[in-house]
Design a protein around this motif. Structure first.
Motif, short mmCIF file in Angstrom:
data_model
loop_
_atom_site.label_atom_id
_atom_site.label_comp_id
_atom_site.label_asym_id
_atom_site.label_seq_id
_atom_site.Cartn_x
_atom_site.Cartn_y
_atom_site.Cartn_z
N SER A 147 0.85 -1.18 0.00
CA SER A 147 0.00 0.00 0.00
C SER A 147 0.89 1.23 0.00
N TYR A 148 0.32 2.38 -0.35
CA TYR A 148 1.14 3.58 -0.45
C TYR A 148 1.25 4.32 0.88
N SER A 166 -6.22 2.20 5.67
CA SER A 166 -4.91 2.73 5.29
C SER A 166 -5.11 4.03 4.54
N ALA A 167 -4.36 5.07 4.94
CA ALA A 167 -4.43 6.39 4.29
C ALA A 167 -5.88 6.87 4.28
N THR A 168 -6.41 7.23 3.12
CA THR A 168 -7.76 7.77 3.03
C THR A 168 -8.75 6.77 2.45
N ALA A 205 4.34 -0.61 9.07
CA ALA A 205 4.48 0.84 8.96
C ALA A 205 4.83 1.29 7.55
N ASN A 206 5.43 0.43 6.75
CA ASN A 206 5.80 0.80 5.38
C ASN A 206 4.68 0.56 4.38
N GLY A 207 3.48 0.22 4.86
CA GLY A 207 2.36 -0.03 3.97
C GLY A 207 2.23 -1.46 3.50
N LEU A 208 3.02 -2.37 4.05
CA LEU A 208 2.97 -3.77 3.64
C LEU A 208 1.93 -4.51 4.47
N LEU A 209 1.08 -5.24 3.79
CA LEU A 209 0.05 -6.05 4.44
C LEU A 209 0.37 -7.52 4.20
N SER A 210 0.48 -8.29 5.27
CA SER A 210 0.79 -9.72 5.19
C SER A 210 -0.45 -10.52 5.60
#
Length: 517
Positions: free
Chosen positions: A38-39, A59-61, A315-320
């Motif tokens: 994710s961004y 995540s984000a908006t 925290a870096n936008g990675l989803l596992s």
């Protein structure tokens, strides 16, 4: 006619305790890892309470809903002006609620993604939103404006405003049961229980219990019984007892801030932290029974209600997303195991051979024939396995060369087999003496690494004593050798200390057992 040279027979070692515990085996079944980029940082993950337990990711908006069957995005809701937090689906699976960094709370129809309700009473970011498990029209919210609110959805108004916290309120939840009691955790280091049956105008403001922590509270999760609360404060996971009104345990297994808590099954708890670790605890002694390591700081985690999916947001936008085998797949595996058990090993191998190619069957034809009692079976030179280099040196009585070669092998059992053969041939002294600094170091390193292994100890202790006898006069001439000898000395002292402790414990147990008889 001379007999052919035989391979040195490997020593049969005692079996060590199983390296894998039942918990290790269970949690390693969470395979098929899916990594999604994710961004922006993943702020919250949760699962729908009702089947098929779809995954909701904030995540984000935007809020994304992932299908639990395909693990692909089925819906995306992006009608937010700022970062969205804590999106949750109601128990019936029809509507979704989420709060954002502007303080706005919005309720959406899941199927059409239409906005059904909006609440703008909070003036700072809303960090937690959650539907009541007992009332379809009740909603709670926790905000950075230090308040916790209960909402009546049809009336658009808050029914209760709890304002006992002195700092940001970042987490909250409903306690199991019909009382409607809610819990909240704040950056003021407190976890508070709020009872909506008590008027907020009273002296307590509706607060019936407070637990104080030394650090800001990042997450609170009630356990199934409703009498135990889990809280994350700093690098500790705290077990709080509502009945006794005190903390039962303080678990410090993380090196950095604990950011998320989840329950799995009836007696397992997971915690995630900024150190990138996810710890699994059993709830009887509260010991860590398994762990996962992720490449980035973990901000949130969740386990699906059917224990099929394990999700972690970083925290870096990675989803596992890790998934266990489905019920049908597990039944297929169990039926296959049962089928092989019924057939027996020999019959299973025979049937497997029948399914292979004809060329392979032609190649293995006759390999199982052992010859009759009156037959003479000649060894085929082409099929004769060649001796290894160290075995050839051993046969030529070049014992030092054989030991040098075998110490290059990574498997510790092979050097142990060679040392055993040298001892049986009374050639151990010949293999060890006359060595230089370079050729002595591998032996000392092997002893240093495996002397504490109970399977090797008796023989390696004899080798160590022989080395000290041969080279004691030479110590002090090489810094590298001296350093290895000092480490070996420390390792032996550790073993002696452990043996003394074990002897003391054995003596105490013997007295206890004798007294009980």
């Amino acid at each position: 006619m001379a007999a052919p040279a035989q391979h040195i027979q490997p020593v049969k070692l005692a079996a060590l305790p199983a390296a894998l515990t039942p918990d290790n085996r269970y949690w390693r079944t969470y395979k098929s890892p899916l990594l999604i980029n994710s961004y922006a940082a993943i702020t919250h993950t949760t699962f729908a309470p009702s089947a098929p337990h779809d995954l909701v990711v904030s995540s984000a908006t935007r809020v994304q809903i992932f299908s639990s069957k395909t693990r692909a995005v089925s819906k995306t809701i992006a009608r937010f002006k700022d970062t969205v937090y804590s999106a949750n689906i109601r128990a019936d699976g029809k509507i979704l609620v989420a709060g954002d960094a502007t303080g706005l709370i919005q309720i959406f129809d899941v199927s059409s993604r239409v906005i059904l309700r909006s609440f703008d009473h909070h003036k700072q970011p809303v960090q937690a939103t959650l539907f009541s498990p007992t009332s379809m029209t009740t909603l709670m919210s926790a905000s950075d404006d230090t308040t916790v609110r209960l909402w009546d959805i049809p009336s658009h108004e808050p029914t209760h405003i709890f304002s006992g916290h002195a700092d940001y309120v970042r987490t909250g939840a409903f306690l199991p049961g019909a009382s409607g009691t809610i819990i909240s955790g704040s950056y003021d280091g407190t976890v508070k229980l709020w009872d909506p049956r008590i008027s907020t105008a009273s002296s307590s403001g509706g607060c019936v219990m407070t637990f104080t922590h030394a650090h800001a509270v990042e997450s609170v999760v009630p356990m199934a019984g409703g009498t135990t609360i889990l809280s994350a404060a700093g690098s500790t996971l705290n077990v709080l007892d509502v009945v006794a009104a005190k903390a039962l345990r303080q678990l410090s297994n993380h090196q950095k801030t604990v950011t998320g808590i989840a329950t799995a099954g009836a007696n397992r708890v997971l915690s995630a932290g900024l150190d990138g670790h996810v710890k699994v605890y059993e709830t009887r002694e509260w010991k860590v029974v398994h762990g996962f390591k992720y490449p980035e700081p973990v901000l949130c985690l969740g386990v699906s209600p059917d224990d099929k999916h394990l999700v972690v947001g970083m925290a870096n936008g990675l989803l596992s997303i890790k998934t266990r085998a489905s019920g049908a797949q597990k039944m297929d595996m169990l039926s296959e195991i049962g089928r092989l058990a019924e057939l027996g090993i020999d019959e299973a191998i025979r049937r497997e051979k029948k399914t292979r190619s004809k060329n392979y069957q032609r190649k293995i034809r006759g390999m199982d024939y052992k010859g009759g009692a009156e037959d003479i079976v000649l060894m085929d030179k082409d099929r004769k396995r060649k001796l290894k280099k160290w075995e050839k040196a051993f046969m030529r009585s070049n014992y030092g060369e054989a030991l040098d070669e075998v110490l290059l092998i990574k498997d510790p059992v092979v050097p142990f087999n060679a040392l055993t053969a040298l001892k049986h041939q009374s050639a151990l002294r010949a293999a060890l003496q006359g060595r230089t600094e370079e050729t002595l170091q591998p032996i000392l390193k092997y002893l240093l690494k495996y002397l504490q292994d109970p399977r090797f100890f008796n023989l390696l202790a004899d080798v160590t004593m022989l080395l000290l006898d041969l080279y004691a006069a030479s110590f002090g001439q090489s810094k590298a050798i001296d350093a290895l000898v000092v480490k070996l000395y420390q390792r032996v002292n550790d073993e002696v200390r452990k043996s003394k402790s074990a002897t003391e414990v054995h003596g105490m147990l013997s007295l206890l057992l004798a007294g009980s008889e």
